[in-house]
Write a protein that holds these residues in place. Sequence first.
Motif, PDB file in Angstrom:
ATOM      1  N   GLN A 218      -7.782   1.309  -2.359  1.00 30.87           N
ATOM      2  CA  GLN A 218      -8.975   0.746  -1.625  1.00 30.87           C
ATOM      3  C   GLN A 218      -8.488   0.067  -0.437  1.00 30.87           C
ATOM      4  O   GLN A 218      -7.569  -0.951  -0.518  1.00 30.87           O
ATOM      5  CB  GLN A 218      -9.909  -0.158  -2.539  1.00 30.87           C
ATOM      6  CG  GLN A 218     -10.472   0.699  -3.557  1.00 30.87           C
ATOM      7  CD  GLN A 218     -11.225  -0.282  -4.403  1.00 30.87           C
ATOM      8  OE1 GLN A 218     -11.132  -1.396  -4.849  1.00 30.87           O
ATOM      9  NE2 GLN A 218     -12.592   0.214  -4.820  1.00 30.87           N
ATOM     10  N   LEU A 219      -8.745   0.371   0.769  1.00 28.42           N
ATOM     11  CA  LEU A 219      -8.463  -0.061   1.776  1.00 28.42           C
ATOM     12  C   LEU A 219      -9.650  -1.055   2.614  1.00 28.42           C
ATOM     13  O   LEU A 219     -10.747  -0.699   2.287  1.00 28.42           O
ATOM     14  CB  LEU A 219      -7.880   0.724   2.985  1.00 28.42           C
ATOM     15  CG  LEU A 219      -6.714   1.753   2.459  1.00 28.42           C
ATOM     16  CD1 LEU A 219      -6.376   2.964   3.535  1.00 28.42           C
ATOM     17  CD2 LEU A 219      -5.332   0.767   2.095  1.00 28.42           C
TER      18      LEU A 219
ATOM     19  N   LYS B 281     -12.760  -1.812   5.285  1.00 23.40           N
ATOM     20  CA  LYS B 281     -13.670  -0.924   5.901  1.00 23.40           C
ATOM     21  C   LYS B 281     -14.071   0.201   5.242  1.00 23.40           C
ATOM     22  O   LYS B 281     -14.194   1.421   5.713  1.00 23.40           O
ATOM     23  CB  LYS B 281     -13.106  -0.419   7.313  1.00 23.40           C
ATOM     24  CG  LYS B 281     -12.993  -1.703   8.482  1.00 23.40           C
ATOM     25  CD  LYS B 281     -12.605  -1.118   9.744  1.00 23.40           C
ATOM     26  CE  LYS B 281     -12.374  -2.307  10.510  1.00 23.40           C
ATOM     27  NZ  LYS B 281     -12.025  -1.988  11.992  1.00 23.40           N
ATOM     28  N   MET B 282     -14.026   0.319   3.953  1.00 21.01           N
ATOM     29  CA  MET B 282     -14.546   1.084   2.844  1.00 21.01           C
ATOM     30  C   MET B 282     -13.613   2.345   2.891  1.00 21.01           C
ATOM     31  O   MET B 282     -14.174   3.492   2.580  1.00 21.01           O
ATOM     32  CB  MET B 282     -15.989   1.543   3.208  1.00 21.01           C
ATOM     33  CG  MET B 282     -17.006   0.411   3.166  1.00 21.01           C
ATOM     34  SD  MET B 282     -16.899  -0.250   1.452  1.00 21.01           S
ATOM     35  CE  MET B 282     -17.621   0.720   0.478  1.00 21.01           C
ATOM     36  N   GLN B 283     -12.520   2.338   3.269  1.00 19.47           N
ATOM     37  CA  GLN B 283     -11.519   3.409   3.254  1.00 19.47           C
ATOM     38  C   GLN B 283     -10.695   3.491   2.064  1.00 19.47           C
ATOM     39  O   GLN B 283     -10.550   2.464   1.259  1.00 19.47           O
ATOM     40  CB  GLN B 283     -10.651   3.316   4.220  1.00 19.47           C
ATOM     41  CG  GLN B 283     -11.430   3.459   5.882  1.00 19.47           C
ATOM     42  CD  GLN B 283     -10.283   3.328   6.969  1.00 19.47           C
ATOM     43  OE1 GLN B 283      -9.203   2.788   6.817  1.00 19.47           O
ATOM     44  NE2 GLN B 283     -10.511   3.829   8.178  1.00 19.47           N
ATOM     45  N   ASN B 284     -10.283   4.704   1.677  1.00 10.82           N
ATOM     46  CA  ASN B 284      -9.609   5.045   0.203  1.00 10.82           C
ATOM     47  C   ASN B 284      -8.526   5.852   0.391  1.00 10.82           C
ATOM     48  O   ASN B 284      -8.811   6.914   1.293  1.00 10.82           O
ATOM     49  CB  ASN B 284     -10.660   5.559  -0.837  1.00 10.82           C
ATOM     50  CG  ASN B 284     -11.600   4.455  -1.337  1.00 10.82           C
ATOM     51  OD1 ASN B 284     -11.372   3.267  -1.394  1.00 10.82           O
ATOM     52  ND2 ASN B 284     -12.760   5.195  -1.542  1.00 10.82           N
ATOM     53  N   ILE B 285      -7.468   5.725  -0.136  1.00 14.30           N
ATOM     54  CA  ILE B 285      -6.309   6.743  -0.017  1.00 14.30           C
ATOM     55  C   ILE B 285      -6.073   7.142  -1.643  1.00 14.30           C
ATOM     56  O   ILE B 285      -5.848   6.425  -2.551  1.00 14.30           O
ATOM     57  CB  ILE B 285      -5.212   6.134   0.372  1.00 14.30           C
ATOM     58  CG1 ILE B 285      -5.340   5.668   1.854  1.00 14.30           C
ATOM     59  CG2 ILE B 285      -3.752   7.143   0.177  1.00 14.30           C
ATOM     60  CD1 ILE B 285      -4.038   5.199   2.200  1.00 14.30           C
TER      61      ILE B 285
ATOM     62  N   ARG C 279     -12.691  16.149   0.357  1.00 18.47           N
ATOM     63  CA  ARG C 279     -11.536  15.428   0.826  1.00 18.47           C
ATOM     64  C   ARG C 279     -11.855  14.163   1.749  1.00 18.47           C
ATOM     65  O   ARG C 279     -11.228  13.295   2.029  1.00 18.47           O
ATOM     66  CB  ARG C 279     -10.448  16.289   1.461  1.00 18.47           C
ATOM     67  CG  ARG C 279      -9.768  17.244   0.666  1.00 18.47           C
ATOM     68  CD  ARG C 279      -8.733  17.862   1.444  1.00 18.47           C
ATOM     69  NE  ARG C 279      -8.226  18.882   0.659  1.00 18.47           N
ATOM     70  CZ  ARG C 279      -7.578  19.761   1.120  1.00 18.47           C
ATOM     71  NH1 ARG C 279      -7.412  19.826   2.359  1.00 18.47           N
ATOM     72  NH2 ARG C 279      -7.170  20.898   0.526  1.00 18.47           N
ATOM     73  N   SER C 280     -13.221  14.685   2.765  1.00 18.87           N
ATOM     74  CA  SER C 280     -13.449  13.544   3.536  1.00 18.87           C
ATOM     75  C   SER C 280     -13.714  12.201   3.194  1.00 18.87           C
ATOM     76  O   SER C 280     -13.506  11.133   3.539  1.00 18.87           O
ATOM     77  CB  SER C 280     -14.296  14.225   4.515  1.00 18.87           C
ATOM     78  OG  SER C 280     -15.509  14.410   3.896  1.00 18.87           O
ATOM     79  N   SER C 281     -14.430  12.146   2.107  1.00 17.17           N
ATOM     80  CA  SER C 281     -14.671  11.045   1.338  1.00 17.17           C
ATOM     81  C   SER C 281     -13.670  10.277   0.458  1.00 17.17           C
ATOM     82  O   SER C 281     -13.872   8.968   0.235  1.00 17.17           O
ATOM     83  CB  SER C 281     -16.165  11.046   0.230  1.00 17.17           C
ATOM     84  OG  SER C 281     -15.810  11.849  -0.505  1.00 17.17           O
TER      85      SER C 281
ATOM     86  N   ARG D  72     -10.581  10.020   1.494  1.00 19.77           N
ATOM     87  CA  ARG D  72      -9.471   9.365   2.331  1.00 19.77           C
ATOM     88  C   ARG D  72      -9.971   8.357   3.209  1.00 19.77           C
ATOM     89  O   ARG D  72     -11.133   7.966   3.460  1.00 19.77           O
ATOM     90  CB  ARG D  72      -9.005  10.428   3.234  1.00 19.77           C
ATOM     91  CG  ARG D  72      -8.210  11.345   2.596  1.00 19.77           C
ATOM     92  CD  ARG D  72      -7.707  12.359   3.598  1.00 19.77           C
ATOM     93  NE  ARG D  72      -6.900  13.299   2.749  1.00 19.77           N
ATOM     94  CZ  ARG D  72      -6.459  14.506   3.599  1.00 19.77           C
ATOM     95  NH1 ARG D  72      -6.646  14.742   4.580  1.00 19.77           N
ATOM     96  NH2 ARG D  72      -5.666  15.186   2.655  1.00 19.77           N
TER      97      ARG D  72
END
Length: 68
Positions: free
Chosen positions: A20-21, A23-27, A64-66, A68
């Motif tokens: 978890q990154l 600004k609600m971003q994920n890898i 994939r878009s959600s 990343r």
Amino acid sequence: MIPTELTYREKLQPWCIVRQLPKMQNIVVARFTRRNDAEKYLSVLRRLLPTAPHKIIFASMLDRSSAR
């Protein structure tokens, strides 16, 4: 054009470890066929990177878009 559907290989490995990154971003860090394998890998990650937040998710229908 960037494909948004999961590939065949990604469909075979629905269990993901996600970092978890801000600004609600994920890898997606790793993908697994079995949840047990994902849990073992997550325990190793938590020992190696104790301050980095990681989660296990089931991503069979996730595009994939959600992820990343």
